[in-house]
Design a protein around this motif. Structure first.
Motif, PDB file in Angstrom:
ATOM      1  N   LYS A 118       0.835  -1.197   0.000  1.00  0.00           N
ATOM      2  CA  LYS A 118       0.000   0.000   0.000  1.00  0.00           C
ATOM      3  C   LYS A 118       0.874   1.251   0.000  1.00  0.00           C
ATOM      4  CE  LYS A 118      -3.728  -2.237   2.617  1.00  0.00           C
ATOM      5  NZ  LYS A 118      -4.523  -2.212   3.893  1.00  0.00           N
ATOM      6  N   PHE A 119       0.358   2.293  -0.624  1.00  0.00           N
ATOM      7  CA  PHE A 119       1.034   3.592  -0.662  1.00  0.00           C
ATOM      8  C   PHE A 119       0.166   4.622   0.052  1.00  0.00           C
ATOM      9  CE2 PHE A 119       3.525   1.475  -3.747  1.00  0.00           C
ATOM     10  CZ  PHE A 119       4.640   2.240  -4.062  1.00  0.00           C
ATOM     11  N   ALA A 120       0.829   5.647   0.601  1.00  0.00           N
ATOM     12  CA  ALA A 120       0.115   6.765   1.215  1.00  0.00           C
ATOM     13  C   ALA A 120       0.943   8.030   1.036  1.00  0.00           C
ATOM     14  CB  ALA A 120      -0.141   6.503   2.694  1.00  0.00           C
ATOM     15  N   LYS A 121       0.271   9.167   1.054  1.00  0.00           N
ATOM     16  CA  LYS A 121       0.960  10.446   0.932  1.00  0.00           C
ATOM     17  C   LYS A 121       1.416  10.918   2.316  1.00  0.00           C
ATOM     18  CE  LYS A 121      -1.405  11.919  -3.277  1.00  0.00           C
ATOM     19  NZ  LYS A 121      -2.220  12.970  -3.946  1.00  0.00           N
ATOM     20  N   HIS A 122       2.597  11.556   2.332  1.00  0.00           N
ATOM     21  CA  HIS A 122       3.184  11.941   3.610  1.00  0.00           C
ATOM     22  C   HIS A 122       3.739  13.358   3.542  1.00  0.00           C
ATOM     23  CE1 HIS A 122       3.074   7.856   5.367  1.00  0.00           C
ATOM     24  NE2 HIS A 122       3.295   7.448   4.127  1.00  0.00           N
ATOM     25  N   GLY A 123       3.788  13.988   4.714  1.00  0.00           N
ATOM     26  CA  GLY A 123       4.418  15.295   4.834  1.00  0.00           C
ATOM     27  C   GLY A 123       3.633  16.399   4.154  1.00  0.00           C
ATOM     28  N   GLN A 124       4.156  17.597   4.270  1.00  0.00           N
ATOM     29  CA  GLN A 124       3.538  18.738   3.603  1.00  0.00           C
ATOM     30  C   GLN A 124       3.663  18.636   2.090  1.00  0.00           C
ATOM     31  OE1 GLN A 124       5.272  22.295   5.218  1.00  0.00           O
ATOM     32  NE2 GLN A 124       4.223  22.095   7.191  1.00  0.00           N
ATOM     33  N   SER A 125       4.694  17.924   1.625  1.00  0.00           N
ATOM     34  CA  SER A 125       4.890  17.762   0.181  1.00  0.00           C
ATOM     35  C   SER A 125       3.887  16.801  -0.426  1.00  0.00           C
ATOM     36  CB  SER A 125       6.308  17.266  -0.099  1.00  0.00           C
ATOM     37  OG  SER A 125       6.532  15.996   0.517  1.00  0.00           O
ATOM     38  N   GLY A 126       3.314  15.917   0.393  1.00  0.00           N
ATOM     39  CA  GLY A 126       2.332  14.964  -0.113  1.00  0.00           C
ATOM     40  C   GLY A 126       2.920  13.880  -0.992  1.00  0.00           C
ATOM     41  N   ALA A 127       4.190  13.581  -0.823  1.00  0.00           N
ATOM     42  CA  ALA A 127       4.833  12.555  -1.644  1.00  0.00           C
ATOM     43  C   ALA A 127       4.314  11.174  -1.256  1.00  0.00           C
ATOM     44  CB  ALA A 127       6.346  12.616  -1.471  1.00  0.00           C
ATOM     45  N   ALA A 128       4.028  10.345  -2.271  1.00  0.00           N
ATOM     46  CA  ALA A 128       3.532   8.998  -2.037  1.00  0.00           C
ATOM     47  C   ALA A 128       4.697   8.056  -1.758  1.00  0.00           C
ATOM     48  CB  ALA A 128       2.734   8.517  -3.236  1.00  0.00           C
ATOM     49  N   ILE A 129       4.637   7.371  -0.610  1.00  0.00           N
ATOM     50  CA  ILE A 129       5.682   6.455  -0.186  1.00  0.00           C
ATOM     51  C   ILE A 129       5.033   5.124   0.202  1.00  0.00           C
ATOM     52  CG2 ILE A 129       7.463   5.999   1.560  1.00  0.00           C
ATOM     53  CD1 ILE A 129       8.382   8.133  -0.224  1.00  0.00           C
ATOM     54  N   SER A 130       5.692   4.026  -0.090  1.00  0.00           N
ATOM     55  CA  SER A 130       5.181   2.703   0.249  1.00  0.00           C
ATOM     56  C   SER A 130       5.205   2.466   1.754  1.00  0.00           C
ATOM     57  CB  SER A 130       6.028   1.645  -0.454  1.00  0.00           C
ATOM     58  OG  SER A 130       5.770   0.357   0.066  1.00  0.00           O
ATOM     59  N   GLU A 131       4.325   1.582   2.201  1.00  0.00           N
ATOM     60  CA  GLU A 131       4.236   1.256   3.620  1.00  0.00           C
ATOM     61  C   GLU A 131       5.495   0.569   4.155  1.00  0.00           C
ATOM     62  OE1 GLU A 131       1.186  -1.660   4.428  1.00  0.00           O
ATOM     63  OE2 GLU A 131       1.541  -2.683   2.515  1.00  0.00           O
ATOM     64  N   VAL A 132       6.366   0.081   3.271  1.00  0.00           N
ATOM     65  CA  VAL A 132       7.594  -0.575   3.747  1.00  0.00           C
ATOM     66  C   VAL A 132       8.681   0.436   4.090  1.00  0.00           C
ATOM     67  CG1 VAL A 132       7.221  -2.768   2.578  1.00  0.00           C
ATOM     68  CG2 VAL A 132       8.397  -0.926   1.374  1.00  0.00           C
TER      69      VAL A 132
END
Length: 482
Positions: A118-132
């Protein structure tokens, strides 16, 4: 017919023995370095091949820590989320997509392999990063991702060489060697270019940190993660520092005499190596002493110097310590990313070993005020395919093949805009469709951060001016730079 002494002299001997001969001038210059301790130190600093030099531009970074993930991490399962792959999972890849492409092991009827996490967006930048990558997700606003990197080679050994030396053929200088040669180092008692390894063997081998045709003094020096960083750097019992100093001085005098006779630059390299080894005997124990680090810092990295299973974490912490001490280029290799089968389990295992320490390195550099002038680079030699290489029907769990057309790298620190994502691949993650970035462009960008014009950093060899980025037209990625 007998010859008198003048007739028997060669041209070299004539210049050596004449009153103002070149040999005597060279010898006098070398001997002057040891006329007194203070003069020797001053002369050595002035003549050292590692003396800091100005670049072509004002530098944003003073040093580089390159986290090289050998074996090619799967960008599609870590950084480049593609919903279309999930939609088409298990179906044959359209023939038009792979037409004319070359692969190491892939079959023409290969099926699409969807994202494994699964992927989710993170931080103020909203970059998509994998759950791993939960730790990297916490520092995503400090990094810049490039999802459109591509390379020319699709097998591990030449592709690793290409990333490290600019050529897929062994014998070219590595990036660290170019930097050591071009701008020297700020470390007086450590090598300018240090190599740290974990995770297994490297396909590219020692050619990835070799000096090639540059003076061999600029080649990378592999350090061990435990004990003495270099074997036999410590004196044996009963052999004190004074005896070591006297021995090196005698050897240096003999080498100086030989250098004055033949002028071989490798003799100077040998003298420099002896001096560096002597200095490291004092510096090395302090460098490797992790007891100076707080328990909070060790926990941040997940480091444990007594546990070989934490080799990558230990190396990341050691990389920070080397950066603090002025080492110009620190290459951290971690092998084991070649997942032709069981890509899900393989990526999980590798991220468990590396994610925390990578994020910790950025956090630690930042809180110590070092991130602003330290460039951190993360990436492998190529990416992985959107298609499955082997199916369960063949008795193998699903994996991905080599994919040179598109992969992801990330950058942080000196000279890099934080919190951005550059480049875009097509809906299958196959080809770059926005801002394609060649490996030579990456190399040019790294040099630019250090104040170097990649077209001007050259070395003449066999009648040609060679450079790290080859003869093709490549450019720094301006959108990455502050």
């Amino acid at each position: 017919m007998s010859l008198n002494p003048l007739q028997r002299q060669t041209r070299r001997h004539f210049f050596q023995n004449c009153g103002v001969g070149i040999g005597k001038i060279a010898l006098a210059s070398l001997l002057a370095q040891s006329s007194s301790p203070s003069q020797a130190v001053a002369s050595e600093a002035a003549a050292s091949p590692f003396a800091p030099k100005e670049g072509h531009f004002p530098a944003k970074a003073k040093r580089v820590i390159y986290l090289f993930m050998a074996g090619a991490p799967s960008q599609l399962d870590m950084f480049d989320y593609k919903p279309k792959l999930a939609e088409l999972a298990g179906k044959p890849i359209p023939p038009s997509v792979i037409q004319g492409q070359r692969y190491a092991f892939i079959q023409p009827d290969a099926a699409v392999l969807g994202p494994q996490f699964k992927f989710a967006k993170h931080g103020q930048s909203g970059a998509a990063i994998s759950e791993v990558l939960p730790h990297l997700a916490n520092v995503v606003d400090d990094i810049a991702m490039v999802r459109s990197v591509h390379t020319d080679l699709f097998n591990h050994s030449p592709a690793q060489l290409f990333c490290n030396t600019g050529s897929g053929v062994p014998g070219r200088p590595s990036m660290g060697s170019w930097l050591s040669y071009g701008i020297g180092s700020e470390a007086n008692d450590l090598p300018s270019f240090v190599v740290l390894k974990s995770g297994g063997s490297l396909s590219g081998g020692a050619a990835m940190w070799n000096a090639g045709f540059l003076p061999s003094v600029h080649q990378g020096v592999p350090f061990r993660g435990q004990g003495d960083p270099i074997l036999h750097v410590s004196n044996p019992a009963g052999y004190d520092k004074q005896a070591q100093r006297e021995s090196i001085d005698v050897i240096r005098q003999l080498n100086q005499r030989r250098f004055s006779e033949v002028g071989d630059p490798e003799i100077q390299t040998r003298m420099d190596a002896y001096e560096m080894a002597f200095k490291m005997q004092t510096r090395a124990p302090e460098l490797m002493d992790f007891s100076q680090e707080s328990q909070e810092t060790l926990n941040l990295y997940g480091a444990n110097p007594s546990d070989p299973g934490q080799a990558f974490a230990n190396n990341c912490l050691l990389a920070r310590r080397l950066a603090e001490r002025g080492v110009r280029f620190i290459q951290v290799y971690h092998a084991g990313w070649d997942h032709h089968s069981n890509v899900k389990g393989g990526v999980q295992g590798q991220c468990k070993q590396t994610d925390q320490a990578c994020a910790a390195l950025i956090q630690d550099l930042k809180r110590r005020g070092l991130l602003d002038d330290t460039l951190v680079v993360w990436g492998g030699e190529f990416g992985r395919t959107p298609m499955v290489e082997a199916s369960a029907a063949l008795g193998r769990s699903q994996g991905r093949d080599h994919h040179p057309q598109a992969f992801t790298m990330w950058f942080a620190g000196g000279g890099i805009k934080p919190g951005i994502t550059l480049g875009q691949t097509d809906e299958l993650g196959f080809h770059p469709v926005e801002q394609p970035v060649h490996v030579h462009d990456v190399q040019a960008t790294i040099l630019r951060c250090l104040g170097i014009d990649h077209e001007q950093l050259t070395f003449r060899f066999r009648g040609l001016n060679f450079r790290l980025t080859g003869v093709e037209e490549h450019h720094p990625v301006d959108d990455l730079l502050v």
